[in-house]
Scaffold this motif. Sequence first.
Motif, PDB file in Angstrom:
ATOM      1  N   LYS A  52     -50.374-113.550 -63.221  1.00 14.21           N
ATOM      2  CA  LYS A  52     -49.963-112.561 -62.220  1.00 14.21           C
ATOM      3  C   LYS A  52     -49.554-111.224 -62.836  1.00 14.21           C
ATOM      4  O   LYS A  52     -49.251-110.289 -62.100  1.00 14.21           O
ATOM      5  CB  LYS A  52     -48.746-113.089 -61.430  1.00 14.21           C
ATOM      6  N   ASN A 155     -50.978-113.114 -55.879  1.00 12.68           N
ATOM      7  CA  ASN A 155     -51.467-111.747 -56.068  1.00 12.68           C
ATOM      8  C   ASN A 155     -51.008-111.247 -57.422  1.00 12.68           C
ATOM      9  O   ASN A 155     -50.067-111.793 -58.001  1.00 12.68           O
ATOM     10  CB  ASN A 155     -50.890-110.830 -54.975  1.00 12.68           C
ATOM     11  N   SER A 161     -49.886-109.740 -50.880  1.00 11.97           N
ATOM     12  CA  SER A 161     -50.041-111.202 -50.927  1.00 11.97           C
ATOM     13  C   SER A 161     -51.300-111.615 -50.182  1.00 11.97           C
ATOM     14  O   SER A 161     -51.609-111.060 -49.123  1.00 11.97           O
ATOM     15  CB  SER A 161     -48.835-111.888 -50.278  1.00 11.97           C
ATOM     16  N   HIS A 242     -43.426-102.767 -53.506  1.00 12.94           N
ATOM     17  CA  HIS A 242     -43.872-104.156 -53.601  1.00 12.94           C
ATOM     18  C   HIS A 242     -44.846-104.345 -52.450  1.00 12.94           C
ATOM     19  O   HIS A 242     -44.891-103.528 -51.549  1.00 12.94           O
ATOM     20  CB  HIS A 242     -42.658-105.075 -53.427  1.00 12.94           C
TER      21      HIS A 242
HETATM   22 MG    MG Z   1     -44.791-112.148 -54.180  1.00 12.09          MG
END
Ligand code: MG
Length: 364
Positions: A52, A155, A161, A242
């Motif tokens: 990731k 992700n 996501s 994010h």
């Molecule tokens: Mg996450």
Amino acid sequence: MTTIVSATDAGLAQAALALQQGRPVVIPTETVYGLAADATNPDAIASVFAAKSRPSDDPLIVHVAPGLLRRPRVEGLIDLGIVADDLEPAQRAAADALVDAFWPGPLTLVLPCGPAIPPSVTSRLPSVAIRMPAHPVARAVIEAAGRPLVAPSANLFGRISPTTAQAAASELQGRVDLVVDGGRCDVGVESTVVRVDADGGLGLLRPGAVTRVDLERVSGTSPYDVGASEGTAGSPGRLLRHYAPATPLVIVPTGPSSWPEARWSDLRARLGRGAGRLAYVAWSTPAEAARTALAGLGAQVDVRTLSPDGTVTGAAHALYAVLREVDDLGADLIVVERPPGGGGLADAVADRLQRAAHGTAPLP
Ligand code: MG
Ligand code: TXA
């Protein structure tokens, strides 16, 4: 090579074997797809952080299933060494009540960590996050692997996501061997994360489908917002940027019919006086009507409607797929209408949008 397999007996057996051998596998849950690995194997955990590109100070959630637990509620988690055995009585009572009410489901509990969980899972915090997903395929994989699994969203760090097997496979192409297909995720946004304090108080770390009102109803106490008092400390899901597309994203409070002139002119300027391309995500207005309302921009405008039926559950369900789709258009800017009203799941959708928009100057 990344292969998508169906959730057949053969597919589940293949996933379970890989997990037992310490290799990460993408699995579906009812919230979003997760990159699963053996929560008790430090090498497997290291592979998850690597796949990731996730910083090691962002702790993982441990996923359990009914078949792993010999006793119900928190006791079952203590038996497995996931949760510490010295919880305060009020803390245990509060956690038990939440488990009874919301597991399996989209609620993650943060409790004192037990001895079976390697420090890399919790980023060396004294606490651990745990959830029991409701998706039957998640449950089947956990039970077939026979161990608790970490499963951060599947992700690359900081990005959107995935809510389908295809999105997860394209996101982690070449970084993971196996993706188990469980269809489109029901909920569409990540689980609610709640810290259960020693005195039974609840700290809301991340809003999700289990809402503040749900938590209050079951616990009798009103959860406080951890972000407000502690910033991003201890829960990097609270990072300001994010869940973000690569294209700059801004949020608007309403559709174009009520926009002030300053907003129109700022938008025109950002779109190169009409030479640019705009991706517009309407709340419930049909695409054609929204495109007509935006014709004055003179730009190329692509419209997606987040929730054609106007429901927040519909919007949450579609959110990440729509953001992925508009991010791939090569637009100069994405404009998204905020959920009308607030509270409940609307807060979770608004929270993800705010983080996706962080770093792009807001419109006037
Ligand atoms: Mg996450
Ligand atoms: O819905 C979900 O929870 C999905 C699916 C796949 O289960 N998983 C997920 O994992 O969203 P991830 O890693 O993307 O998000 C984990 C969140 C982060 O915000 C992290 O900071 C928080 O949980 N977290 C984990 N352990 C924690 C701890 N000990 N204390 C506070 N926050 C913690």
